[in-house]
Scaffold this motif. Structure first.
Motif, PDB file in Angstrom:
ATOM      1  N   PRO A 157       0.935  -1.294   0.085  1.00 11.26           N
ATOM      2  CA  PRO A 157      -0.079  -0.112   0.115  1.00 11.26           C
ATOM      3  C   PRO A 157       0.732   1.313   0.052  1.00 11.26           C
ATOM      4  O   PRO A 157       1.952   1.338   0.550  1.00 11.26           O
ATOM      5  CB  PRO A 157      -0.722  -0.374   1.150  1.00 11.26           C
ATOM      6  N   VAL A 158       0.267   2.370  -0.537  1.00 10.76           N
ATOM      7  CA  VAL A 158       1.014   3.802  -0.539  1.00 10.76           C
ATOM      8  C   VAL A 158       0.857   4.430   0.626  1.00 10.76           C
ATOM      9  O   VAL A 158       0.023   4.446   1.307  1.00 10.76           O
ATOM     10  CB  VAL A 158       0.335   4.510  -1.800  1.00 10.76           C
ATOM     11  N   PRO A 159       2.276   4.569   1.099  1.00  9.65           N
ATOM     12  CA  PRO A 159       2.338   5.268   2.410  1.00  9.65           C
ATOM     13  C   PRO A 159       1.813   6.667   2.588  1.00  9.65           C
ATOM     14  O   PRO A 159       2.572   7.609   2.813  1.00  9.65           O
ATOM     15  CB  PRO A 159       3.832   5.075   3.030  1.00  9.65           C
ATOM     16  N   VAL A 160       0.484   6.965   2.214  1.00  8.81           N
ATOM     17  CA  VAL A 160       0.199   8.206   2.062  1.00  8.81           C
ATOM     18  C   VAL A 160       0.151   9.098   3.432  1.00  8.81           C
ATOM     19  O   VAL A 160       0.530  10.326   3.375  1.00  8.81           O
ATOM     20  CB  VAL A 160      -1.363   8.203   1.653  1.00  8.81           C
ATOM     21  N   ARG A 161       0.078   8.583   4.611  1.00 13.68           N
ATOM     22  CA  ARG A 161       0.143   9.284   5.796  1.00 13.68           C
ATOM     23  C   ARG A 161       1.581   9.692   5.850  1.00 13.68           C
ATOM     24  O   ARG A 161       1.940  10.826   6.500  1.00 13.68           O
ATOM     25  CB  ARG A 161      -0.157   8.401   7.081  1.00 13.68           C
ATOM     26  N   GLU A 162       2.514   8.876   5.578  1.00 13.19           N
ATOM     27  CA  GLU A 162       4.042   9.190   5.824  1.00 13.19           C
ATOM     28  C   GLU A 162       4.458  10.336   4.762  1.00 13.19           C
ATOM     29  O   GLU A 162       5.417  11.050   5.186  1.00 13.19           O
ATOM     30  CB  GLU A 162       4.737   7.923   5.650  1.00 13.19           C
ATOM     31  N   MET A 163       3.715  10.097   3.635  1.00 15.04           N
ATOM     32  CA  MET A 163       4.104  11.064   2.604  1.00 15.04           C
ATOM     33  C   MET A 163       3.639  12.606   3.094  1.00 15.04           C
ATOM     34  O   MET A 163       4.168  13.646   2.697  1.00 15.04           O
ATOM     35  CB  MET A 163       3.434  10.693   1.290  1.00 15.04           C
ATOM     36  N   ILE A 164       2.640  12.609   3.870  1.00 14.97           N
ATOM     37  CA  ILE A 164       2.075  13.915   4.615  1.00 14.97           C
ATOM     38  C   ILE A 164       3.003  14.246   5.623  1.00 14.97           C
ATOM     39  O   ILE A 164       3.506  15.650   5.864  1.00 14.97           O
ATOM     40  CB  ILE A 164       0.571  13.870   4.688  1.00 14.97           C
ATOM     41  N   LYS A 165       3.283  13.238   6.373  1.00 11.94           N
ATOM     42  CA  LYS A 165       3.943  13.730   7.699  1.00 11.94           C
ATOM     43  C   LYS A 165       5.682  14.188   7.292  1.00 11.94           C
ATOM     44  O   LYS A 165       6.170  14.834   7.981  1.00 11.94           O
ATOM     45  CB  LYS A 165       4.055  12.340   8.419  1.00 11.94           C
ATOM     46  N   GLN A 166       5.981  13.563   6.228  1.00 10.79           N
ATOM     47  CA  GLN A 166       7.444  13.865   5.851  1.00 10.79           C
ATOM     48  C   GLN A 166       7.334  14.397   4.400  1.00 10.79           C
ATOM     49  O   GLN A 166       7.787  14.206   3.225  1.00 10.79           O
ATOM     50  CB  GLN A 166       8.214  12.454   5.437  1.00 10.79           C
ATOM     51  N   ALA A 167       6.504  15.753   4.121  1.00  4.23           N
ATOM     52  CA  ALA A 167       6.249  16.353   3.049  1.00  4.23           C
ATOM     53  C   ALA A 167       7.398  17.125   2.378  1.00  4.23           C
ATOM     54  O   ALA A 167       8.507  17.550   2.854  1.00  4.23           O
ATOM     55  CB  ALA A 167       5.262  17.437   3.454  1.00  4.23           C
ATOM     56  N   GLU A 204      -4.253  15.019  13.105  1.00  7.06           N
ATOM     57  CA  GLU A 204      -5.091  13.734  13.620  1.00  7.06           C
ATOM     58  C   GLU A 204      -5.930  14.055  14.631  1.00  7.06           C
ATOM     59  O   GLU A 204      -5.309  14.186  15.779  1.00  7.06           O
ATOM     60  CB  GLU A 204      -4.128  12.623  13.647  1.00  7.06           C
ATOM     61  N   LEU A 205      -7.282  14.126  14.514  1.00  2.00           N
ATOM     62  CA  LEU A 205      -8.110  14.360  15.565  1.00  2.00           C
ATOM     63  C   LEU A 205      -9.584  13.671  15.338  1.00  2.00           C
ATOM     64  O   LEU A 205      -9.540  13.365  14.378  1.00  2.00           O
ATOM     65  CB  LEU A 205      -8.110  15.770  15.884  1.00  2.00           C
ATOM     66  N   SER A 206     -10.424  14.161  16.323  1.00  2.00           N
ATOM     67  CA  SER A 206     -11.848  13.626  16.009  1.00  2.00           C
ATOM     68  C   SER A 206     -12.583  14.821  15.405  1.00  2.00           C
ATOM     69  O   SER A 206     -12.931  15.720  16.222  1.00  2.00           O
ATOM     70  CB  SER A 206     -12.675  13.176  17.255  1.00  2.00           C
ATOM     71  N   LEU A 207     -12.968  14.765  14.149  1.00  2.00           N
ATOM     72  CA  LEU A 207     -13.477  15.512  13.200  1.00  2.00           C
ATOM     73  C   LEU A 207     -15.066  15.504  13.341  1.00  2.00           C
ATOM     74  O   LEU A 207     -15.868  16.250  13.727  1.00  2.00           O
ATOM     75  CB  LEU A 207     -13.200  15.651  12.092  1.00  2.00           C
ATOM     76  N   GLY A 208     -15.475  14.296  13.170  1.00  2.00           N
ATOM     77  CA  GLY A 208     -16.799  14.020  13.299  1.00  2.00           C
ATOM     78  C   GLY A 208     -17.620  14.202  11.956  1.00  2.00           C
ATOM     79  O   GLY A 208     -18.849  13.982  11.952  1.00  2.00           O
ATOM     80  N   LEU A 209     -17.204  15.013  11.007  1.00  2.00           N
ATOM     81  CA  LEU A 209     -17.904  15.351   9.869  1.00  2.00           C
ATOM     82  C   LEU A 209     -17.443  14.976   8.866  1.00  2.00           C
ATOM     83  O   LEU A 209     -18.356  14.494   7.854  1.00  2.00           O
ATOM     84  CB  LEU A 209     -17.826  16.976   9.850  1.00  2.00           C
ATOM     85  N   TYR A 210     -16.012  14.588   8.448  1.00  2.00           N
ATOM     86  CA  TYR A 210     -15.552  14.158   7.321  1.00  2.00           C
ATOM     87  C   TYR A 210     -14.255  13.453   7.528  1.00  2.00           C
ATOM     88  O   TYR A 210     -13.541  13.903   8.715  1.00  2.00           O
ATOM     89  CB  TYR A 210     -15.337  15.127   6.109  1.00  2.00           C
ATOM     90  N   VAL A 236      -7.077  15.001   9.861  1.00  2.00           N
ATOM     91  CA  VAL A 236      -7.849  13.507   9.603  1.00  2.00           C
ATOM     92  C   VAL A 236      -8.522  13.133  10.861  1.00  2.00           C
ATOM     93  O   VAL A 236      -8.207  13.510  11.954  1.00  2.00           O
ATOM     94  CB  VAL A 236      -6.636  12.746   9.190  1.00  2.00           C
ATOM     95  N   ASP A 237      -9.749  12.490  10.507  1.00  2.00           N
ATOM     96  CA  ASP A 237     -10.698  12.006  11.515  1.00  2.00           C
ATOM     97  C   ASP A 237     -10.146  10.792  12.106  1.00  2.00           C
ATOM     98  O   ASP A 237     -10.108   9.752  11.208  1.00  2.00           O
ATOM     99  CB  ASP A 237     -12.011  11.969  11.075  1.00  2.00           C
ATOM    100  N   LEU A 238      -9.712  10.668  13.202  1.00  2.00           N
ATOM    101  CA  LEU A 238      -9.200   9.297  13.613  1.00  2.00           C
ATOM    102  C   LEU A 238     -10.133   8.291  13.913  1.00  2.00           C
ATOM    103  O   LEU A 238      -9.993   7.136  13.814  1.00  2.00           O
ATOM    104  CB  LEU A 238      -8.562   9.690  15.009  1.00  2.00           C
ATOM    105  N   GLU A 239     -11.684   8.726  14.028  1.00  2.00           N
ATOM    106  CA  GLU A 239     -12.505   7.925  14.302  1.00  2.00           C
ATOM    107  C   GLU A 239     -13.038   7.260  12.661  1.00  2.00           C
ATOM    108  O   GLU A 239     -13.943   6.181  13.015  1.00  2.00           O
ATOM    109  CB  GLU A 239     -13.650   8.445  14.581  1.00  2.00           C
ATOM    110  N   ALA A 240     -12.715   7.601  11.827  1.00  2.00           N
ATOM    111  CA  ALA A 240     -13.138   7.091  10.043  1.00  2.00           C
ATOM    112  C   ALA A 240     -12.122   5.816  10.120  1.00  2.00           C
ATOM    113  O   ALA A 240     -11.257   5.499  10.558  1.00  2.00           O
ATOM    114  CB  ALA A 240     -12.783   8.067   9.297  1.00  2.00           C
ATOM    115  N   ALA A 241     -12.845   5.136   9.214  1.00  2.00           N
ATOM    116  CA  ALA A 241     -12.355   3.727   8.937  1.00  2.00           C
ATOM    117  C   ALA A 241     -10.842   4.114   8.379  1.00  2.00           C
ATOM    118  O   ALA A 241     -10.762   5.044   7.737  1.00  2.00           O
ATOM    119  CB  ALA A 241     -13.105   2.962   8.037  1.00  2.00           C
ATOM    120  N   HIS A 242     -10.145   2.955   8.617  1.00  2.00           N
ATOM    121  CA  HIS A 242      -8.607   3.208   8.277  1.00  2.00           C
ATOM    122  C   HIS A 242      -8.681   3.535   6.652  1.00  2.00           C
ATOM    123  O   HIS A 242      -7.785   4.304   6.082  1.00  2.00           O
ATOM    124  CB  HIS A 242      -7.849   1.796   8.581  1.00  2.00           C
TER     125      HIS A 242
END
Length: 262
Positions: free
Chosen positions: A41-51, A62-68, A84-90
């Motif tokens: 899988p493409v490490p998209v999270r790491e791509m943003i963390k190491q922009a 990364e936090l609980s957004l609840g909207l999107y 990014v909403d931590l409560e959303a599916a991976h």
């Protein structure tokens, strides 16, 4: 004003200009090359963390957004973030991060300097970009030799099943387009010399059976020939695709250099 993540695309992917689709795919492939990603899988999270420098002060929140699942924001101090909403599916988080990464690029000064055609309406193209980034066609074709189930492929690439299903339709069952001859002719006539003349010579010889130097076919004539002959359409489409792949290699090299990757 609506949050950027809530703005809906105005066009379906099938209605997007072929040239813009091509550039979006080049950008996705260029990022994969810059980050040296060689498989799913493409490490998209790491791509943003190491922009990369091109993304200019981009951070991941990364936090609980609840909207999107994710949204892009430009802050008052000039910093930029993807929340990014931590409560959303991976898999939903991964798809959303990929979409907002495209928005972040379109909002960068580098995109403005390049005259990036998607800057004004990034939300029209971000779904397309996410699929191209997370599920490159060549990787999908290779993976399908080992696993043909949508669920299995979605798990392997780390994407929602709906995204994988749509990508498989794009790669293996491209939708027919009633204006395909006109579209292909438009792409052909956008070529610079000497490539345009060479393609037109081929078209005139094969389709019109006449000496090309005596009469240069018009764009409408070429479109009519392509619509009238499926075999000719496939041959010309293959030749153009081959030529554009070579340009893709050049553009990818340029993007990689501009991203200042090691």
């Amino acid at each position: 004003m609506l949050p950027e993540a809530q703005i809906r695309p105005e066009l379906s992917d099938e209605e997007l200009p072929d040239e813009d689709v091509f550039l979006v795919e080049c950008l996705a492939w260029g990022l994969l090359r810059a980050y040296e990603v060689e498989g799913p899988p493409v490490p998209v999270r790491e791509m943003i963390k190491q922009a990369l420098p091109v993304f200019e002060r981009l951070e991941l929140l990364e936090l609980s957004l609840g909207l999107y699942s994710a949204t892009y924001r430009t802050c008052l101090d000039g910093s930029r973030l993807i929340a990014v909403d931590l409560e959303a599916a991976h898999t939903d988080r991964r798809a959303s991060m990929a979409r907002e990464l495209f928005v972040a690029f379109c909002r960068s000064s580098r995109a403005a300097e390049l005259g990036w055609p998607c800057c004004e309406r990034p939300h029209v193209y971000k779904e397309l970009f996410a699929r191209r980034l997370l599920i490159p066609a060549s990787w999908l074709q290779q993976a399908c030799t080992e696993d043909v189930s949508v669920e299995g492929l979605a798990a392997r690439f780390g994407v929602p099943i709906s995204m994988m299903s749509r990508r498989m339709n794009e790669v293996f069952r491209p939708p027919p387009r009633p204006d395909r001859g006109e579209t292909l002719a438009q792409i052909m006539f956008s070529l610079e010399e000497p490539w345009l003349s060479r393609f037109l010579e081929l078209m005139a010889k094969v389709a019109a059976n006449r000496e090309p130097k005596r009469s240069r076919p018009t764009q409408q004539q070429v479109a009519n020939w392509l619509d009238a002959s499926p075999a000719l359409y496939q041959d010309v489409r293959y030749l153009l695709s081959t030529w554009r792949r070579q340009w893709n290699i050049w553009l990818t090299t340029r993007l990689t250099a501009e991203f200042d990757c090691p």
